[in-house]
Every structure is written in structure tokens, then in C-alpha cells.
Design a protein around this motif. Structure first.
Motif, PDB file in Angstrom:
ATOM      1  N   UNK A 130       0.806  -1.226   0.000  1.00  0.00           N
ATOM      2  CA  UNK A 130       0.000   0.000   0.000  1.00  0.00           C
ATOM      3  C   UNK A 130       0.836   1.270   0.000  1.00  0.00           C
ATOM      4  N   UNK A 131       2.129   1.173   0.335  1.00  0.00           N
ATOM      5  CA  UNK A 131       2.995   2.356   0.332  1.00  0.00           C
ATOM      6  C   UNK A 131       3.813   2.480  -0.946  1.00  0.00           C
ATOM      7  N   UNK A 132       3.526   1.647  -1.942  1.00  0.00           N
ATOM      8  CA  UNK A 132       4.217   1.700  -3.224  1.00  0.00           C
ATOM      9  C   UNK A 132       3.195   1.913  -4.337  1.00  0.00           C
ATOM     10  N   UNK A 133       3.567   2.698  -5.338  1.00  0.00           N
ATOM     11  CA  UNK A 133       2.705   2.875  -6.500  1.00  0.00           C
ATOM     12  C   UNK A 133       2.668   1.564  -7.278  1.00  0.00           C
ATOM     13  N   UNK A 134       1.472   1.103  -7.654  1.00  0.00           N
ATOM     14  CA  UNK A 134       1.283  -0.207  -8.268  1.00  0.00           C
ATOM     15  C   UNK A 134       1.476  -0.161  -9.774  1.00  0.00           C
ATOM     16  N   UNK A 135       2.238  -1.105 -10.303  1.00  0.00           N
ATOM     17  CA  UNK A 135       2.408  -1.262 -11.752  1.00  0.00           C
ATOM     18  C   UNK A 135       1.251  -2.092 -12.292  1.00  0.00           C
ATOM     19  N   UNK A 136       0.578  -1.589 -13.346  1.00  0.00           N
ATOM     20  CA  UNK A 136      -0.565  -2.279 -13.934  1.00  0.00           C
ATOM     21  C   UNK A 136      -0.233  -2.969 -15.251  1.00  0.00           C
ATOM     22  N   UNK A 137       0.685  -2.388 -16.011  1.00  0.00           N
ATOM     23  CA  UNK A 137       0.994  -2.946 -17.337  1.00  0.00           C
ATOM     24  C   UNK A 137       2.322  -2.354 -17.782  1.00  0.00           C
ATOM     25  N   UNK A 155      -6.906  15.336   7.821  1.00  0.00           N
ATOM     26  CA  UNK A 155      -5.505  15.760   7.882  1.00  0.00           C
ATOM     27  C   UNK A 155      -4.543  14.614   7.617  1.00  0.00           C
ATOM     28  N   UNK A 156      -5.062  13.388   7.459  1.00  0.00           N
ATOM     29  CA  UNK A 156      -4.205  12.213   7.327  1.00  0.00           C
ATOM     30  C   UNK A 156      -3.767  12.029   5.879  1.00  0.00           C
ATOM     31  N   UNK A 157      -2.476  12.219   5.634  1.00  0.00           N
ATOM     32  CA  UNK A 157      -1.898  11.908   4.338  1.00  0.00           C
ATOM     33  C   UNK A 157      -1.499  10.438   4.316  1.00  0.00           C
ATOM     34  N   UNK A 158      -1.667   9.783   3.193  1.00  0.00           N
ATOM     35  CA  UNK A 158      -1.054   8.480   2.965  1.00  0.00           C
ATOM     36  C   UNK A 158       0.019   8.676   1.908  1.00  0.00           C
ATOM     37  N   UNK A 159       1.197   8.191   2.194  1.00  0.00           N
ATOM     38  CA  UNK A 159       2.340   8.414   1.315  1.00  0.00           C
ATOM     39  C   UNK A 159       2.632   7.158   0.506  1.00  0.00           C
ATOM     40  N   UNK A 160       2.940   7.348  -0.771  1.00  0.00           N
ATOM     41  CA  UNK A 160       3.311   6.250  -1.661  1.00  0.00           C
ATOM     42  C   UNK A 160       4.636   6.578  -2.329  1.00  0.00           C
ATOM     43  N   UNK A 161       5.518   5.614  -2.332  1.00  0.00           N
ATOM     44  CA  UNK A 161       6.832   5.771  -2.953  1.00  0.00           C
ATOM     45  C   UNK A 161       6.752   5.337  -4.409  1.00  0.00           C
ATOM     46  N   UNK A 162       7.299   6.154  -5.296  1.00  0.00           N
ATOM     47  CA  UNK A 162       7.243   5.851  -6.716  1.00  0.00           C
ATOM     48  C   UNK A 162       8.630   5.935  -7.333  1.00  0.00           C
ATOM     49  N   UNK A 163       8.684   5.650  -8.637  1.00  0.00           N
ATOM     50  CA  UNK A 163       9.888   5.728  -9.472  1.00  0.00           C
ATOM     51  C   UNK A 163      10.998   4.803  -9.008  1.00  0.00           C
ATOM     52  N   UNK A 164      10.900   3.559  -9.420  1.00  0.00           N
ATOM     53  CA  UNK A 164      11.927   2.570  -9.139  1.00  0.00           C
ATOM     54  C   UNK A 164      12.896   2.426 -10.307  1.00  0.00           C
ATOM     55  N   UNK A 165      13.033   3.484 -11.113  1.00  0.00           N
ATOM     56  CA  UNK A 165      13.870   3.410 -12.310  1.00  0.00           C
ATOM     57  C   UNK A 165      15.335   3.155 -12.029  1.00  0.00           C
ATOM     58  N   UNK A 166      15.818   3.545 -10.835  1.00  0.00           N
ATOM     59  CA  UNK A 166      17.230   3.282 -10.526  1.00  0.00           C
ATOM     60  C   UNK A 166      17.351   2.375  -9.311  1.00  0.00           C
ATOM     61  N   UNK A 167      16.243   1.690  -8.974  1.00  0.00           N
ATOM     62  CA  UNK A 167      16.287   0.777  -7.832  1.00  0.00           C
ATOM     63  C   UNK A 167      17.261  -0.350  -8.114  1.00  0.00           C
TER      64      UNK A 167
END
Length: 476
Positions: free
Chosen positions: A82-89, A167-179
Motif C-alpha cells: 500500500x505504500x508503493x505505487x502499483x504497476x498495472x501494465x 488531515x491524514x496523508x497516505x504516502x506512496x513511494x514511486x519511481x523505481x527506475x534506478x532501484x
């Protein structure tokens, strides 16, 4: 990837004339650009939903770039959190044979990225703790799978609110291009360290092997920026990268001791001195609880602390009972490293004993109260320091100094409750005389505040559980 959110649609093209990838994804407005590609809002005409599509520019079609893009696809395809942006295709559009376009289709996250959010003002400590917790959980997930992100920065953190006006933000980590898969990184063949200069870890700036601690350092810089709205190491890439090799980031005095200690630990120049990602998840969970209840249970006019009322406070916190999960052991280990001493203790001063609820470098768990230095250290609200016990009149007759133990240096900071009672100390020992700098004592005080924050959290948890158990059953 510098992802941003735009208020409206781009006038570049209507839906009817907008380009489509492989006849399915109709590109709409540009919502971000960075690195080798761009991110567009797009419409999935097969499933009738809006998505985000990352398209790599024509210049990013070399064998090396395509291989890295394929690595990102394979990496993201196997991650679900849930804290990562999901890849769909993912795929390659070859409509123009001379200019193939690699693309990723991801969930469309509605909300600003953290970089844009901070341009509008700083976040509260509670919001920062919540974002830190989300990201730590996401990093814990990928680190346990042998993946290092390597580019944790505000522009790669997307924020979303799931309730209007909340006031509750949920944060998602994106861009795994250099992971990095396998938790090992070496410099690229062109001798350039990968990552964003302002948020590199020291080992990243040196081009050394990377592990989980590198992402933890970068996250520490990001969370510090949530408080200050200032990049800790600004400037051109080389001066910025070199800055963290020479000094630690500046943590302003207005930040609470608990946060100061945590951020300082996360941004330690030595990776071994940083908390583990598992400990960090626990720390942020505690931070959320502490920030939520920070203004609760505070006595407006605390009673003068007497020995009788102090002992009642010891009983209130169920002390000297030690946490079975070793919650204070990391604190004493950090204190020992900061002072470069063999022994560090969390002590509770009872009516006749001094109990060691955490004892780094020492096997015994209590001593009699009379000879204990900690019994003297709780009498004041400032650090109690003995730099050379052999010549200090306060300690000449102390058995720990005169006897076989051979103590020569002591520094202790009282563990003070919100209503003004000193329960015990966080203290360090050495068998050689030495000086205690103001910076060391400030760090010891910050660590003591973290111990008290944990004690307060456990007290609140017990009270909540008791209230829940004593509540009358709901009518059937």
C-alpha cells in the motif's frame, strides 16, 4: 521522477486526437518529467479508467537503458504494497519503428507529491510521523526482498487523502527506475553515482556498496525537510554530495528532542549507526501515538516532586519492570557509541534499589541504592557529570569508584515525567577519565526523552486497554 499534479487538462490535444499507445492507452496531459522519461495522465480504453503512463524518451533506447527499463518492469511487477505505487501494465510501442517507446502503466495517484506540498508550507509533526511510517513500511517491504530504492526524495513521494477535509496523508513511494536488486550497488561505467545529489547517502556519494541504510539516510533528510522546508545539502551536485561527507545535517533546536534524536540517528554518516528499517517502523508507530497524545495527560500545575510522589510515579509506570521487547536496548547502544564508552544504562531508582531496565555492556540488573550514582543524578533536572571520579569529592567514597569495579567517568540525564518526577536516568560509564562535550550531553538528553516517550506510550496503551475492558457491554 519529478511527479507533479496539475489543476486542469492540458490544451495540447483533445481526446479524439490524442496519441494512443498500442491502441489502448490514450495519452492526455503531461503531469511530470524527470530522468529519461515523462509521466502522462492517460485513459485506459479497454477498462475505462484513468491511469498514469510513464513513457521513456527516444534518447533512452540504448541497450543499457532498455535493460534498465526492463529491470524496472520486472521489479515493479513483483511488488505489491500500500505504500508503493502499483504497476498495472508495461510494454513497447512500435507504431514508429524508428522510435520505439518503452512505457509503464501505473495506478493514478490523486494528490500532490511531497515536493509540491512543502512549497505550500511545513507539515505538522503528526503528519510527518504518519508519512514517515508509511514510507518506512514501504522500504521495509522492498528491503526484505533485496531491493534498495536509491532515490528517496520529496518528488518521488506521492501524497493522497482518502477523506475530504481529513488531515491524514497516505504516502506512496514511486519511481523505481534506478532501484537496485540484490542490495549491492557499484558505480556505473561512466563513473557517475546514481541518485539525486541533495538526498544521496554518504556511501552513495562515495560510490560504495549500498544497503538498506542508504535509503534510511535519504528518508531522514526528507523528513527533516518536512520540518524545515529547507534542503539540508543544497547546491550543485558535487558540493552537495561532498557536504554530507564533512558534516551531519543541521537539526534546528525547535524540533522536539524525540524527533532530533531520531533524525540524527537516521542521518548518521556511518551506516552502522543508523536504525534498522524494522526498528524504524516501530519508532514511527510510536511517534504517531506520541504526537497524537502529546497534549494529553499533562498536569497544568504539577505538584512539587517529593520522594513519596516520585515513588508513586515509579509505580504508575509499572517500573522497574523492563520492556520484554528490549525497547530501550537500542537507546543504550546508541548512547554507548556516542560517548565511545563500554557501558550505558537505563536506570530506575526505587526506594532501596537502582534497577537497570537496559544494561548495555553490563551483566547485573540492579545494585543497592546507597552507592548508586544515579540516586544523586535524579536530584536535579540537568545532566550530572563526573569527569574524573578519582578526584571528585562527590564520588571518592563510592564503592563503584574505590572498589574493584574501577569507575572513573559517569554522565547521567534524569528520566523526567510530564508531571515533574525524575524516575531514574539514562547514563554512561567509563573506566578512564574523560570530558563530556555539550553536544554529547545534548544527545544524551534527547535519547532520555525518547525513553520517556516510550514509557508514556506504554502507559497510555495500558490505560486504553483497561478502559476498554471495563466498559459496559453494548446492548444487544
Amino acid at each position: 521522477m519529478d511527479v507533479i499534479t496539475l489543476a486542469g487538462r492540458s490544451p495540447q490535444a483533445s481526446d479524439a486526437g490524442a496519441p494512443r499507445l498500442r491502441g489502448r492507452y490514450r495519452l492526455q496531459e503531461l503531469i511530470g518529467r524527470g530522468g529519461a522519461g515523462s509521466v502522462y495522465r492517460a485513459h485506459d480504453e479497454s477498462l475505462g479508467r484513468d491511469v498514469a503512463v510513464k513513457v521513456f524518451e527516444a534518447s533512452a533506447t540504448s541497450e543499457k537503458d532498455v535493460r534498465r527499463q526492463e529491470d524496472e518492469v520486472n521489479l515493479l511487477a513483483g511488488l505489491s504494497h500500500h505504500s508503493l505505487v502499483t504497476l498495472l501494465d508495461a510494454g513497447v510501442d512500435r507504431t514508429d519503428a524508428a522510435r520505439p517507446r518503452v512505457y509503464f502503466v501505473m495506478e493514478l495517484v490523486t494528490g500532490a507529491d511531497l515536493k509540491v506540498q512543502l512549497e505550500g508550507g511545513p507539515l505538522t509533526a503528526r503528519q510527518t510521523a504518519q508519512i514517515g511510517f508509511d514510507l518506512a513500511e514501504g522500504l521495509q517491504y522492498i528491503h526484505h526482498r533485496g531491493v534498495v530504492h536509491r532515490d528517496v526524495k520529496p518528488a518521488n513521494i506521492l501524497l493522497v487523502r482518502y477523506s475530504h477535509g481529513g488531515a491524514r496523508y497516505r504516502a506512496k513511494l514511486t519511481d523505481f527506475g534506478i532501484a537496485l536488486v540484490g542490495a549491492i550497488e557499484r558505480r556505473d561505467t561512466d563513473n557517475v553515482t546514481t541518485g539525486t545529489a541533495a538526498y544521496l547517502s554518504p556511501e552513495q556519494a562515495r560510490g560504495q556498496t549500498l544497503g538498506s541504510a542508504s535509503d534510511i539516510y535519504s528518508l531522514g533528510l526528507v523528513l527533516l525537510e518536512c520540518f524545515t522546508r529547507t534542503i539540508a545539502f543544497p547546491g550543485d551536485p558535487i558540493p552537495s554530495a561532498l557536504g554530507r561527507l564533512r558534516s551531519d545535517p543541521h537539526i534546528p533546536p525547535g524540533i522536539t528532542p524525540e524527533w532530533s534524536a531520531l533524525l540524527a540517528a537516521m542521518t548518521s554518516r556511518d551506516p552502522k549507526d543508523r536504525p534498522s528499517i524494522d526498528d524504524l517502523v516501530v519508532a514511527f508507530r510510536q511517534m504517531i501515538a506520541a504526537e497524537t497524545g502529546r497534549h494529553r495527560d499533562v498536569v497544568a500545575h504539577p505538584e512539587p516532586s517529593t520522594e513519596e510522589s516520585r515513588l508513586r510515579a515509579v509505580a504508575r509506570y509499572r517500573l522497574p519492570e523492563a520492556p520484554v521487547d528490549g525497547a530501550f536496548d537500542r537507546v543504550t547502544a546508541i548512547a554507548a557509541r556516542v560517548f565511545s564508552v563500554p557501558i550505558a544504562l537505563v536506570t530506575i531508582v526505587d526506594h532501596d534499589r537502582i534497577w537497570f531496565t537496559s544494561h548495555h555492556g553490563l551483566e547485573i540488573d540492579h545494585i543497592d541504592r546507597h552507592p548508586g550514582l544515579c540516586a544523586s543524578a535524579i536530584l536535579d533536572d540537568v545532566p550530572w557529570v563526573v569527569e574524573d571520579a578519582r578526584f571528585d569529592p562527590r564520588t571518592l567514597a563510592n564503592p563503584l569508584v574505590a572498589g574493584d569495579f574501577g569507575l572513573q567517568f559517569y554522565a547521567g540525564v534524569p528520566l523526567r515525567t510530564r508531571d515533574g518526577h525524575n524516575l531514574g536516568t539514562l547514563c554512561v560509564f567509563d573506566f578512564e577519565p574523560r570530558l563530556a562535550s555539550e553536544a554529547e550531553l545534548a544527545t544524551l538528553s534527547d535519547l532520555a526523552a525518547m525513553v520517556m516517550s516510550e514509557m508514556e506510550l506504554r502507559l497510555q496503551s495500558r490505560r486504553s486497554k483497561t478502559a476498554l475492558e471495563s466498559a459496559p457491554p453494548a446492548p444487544s
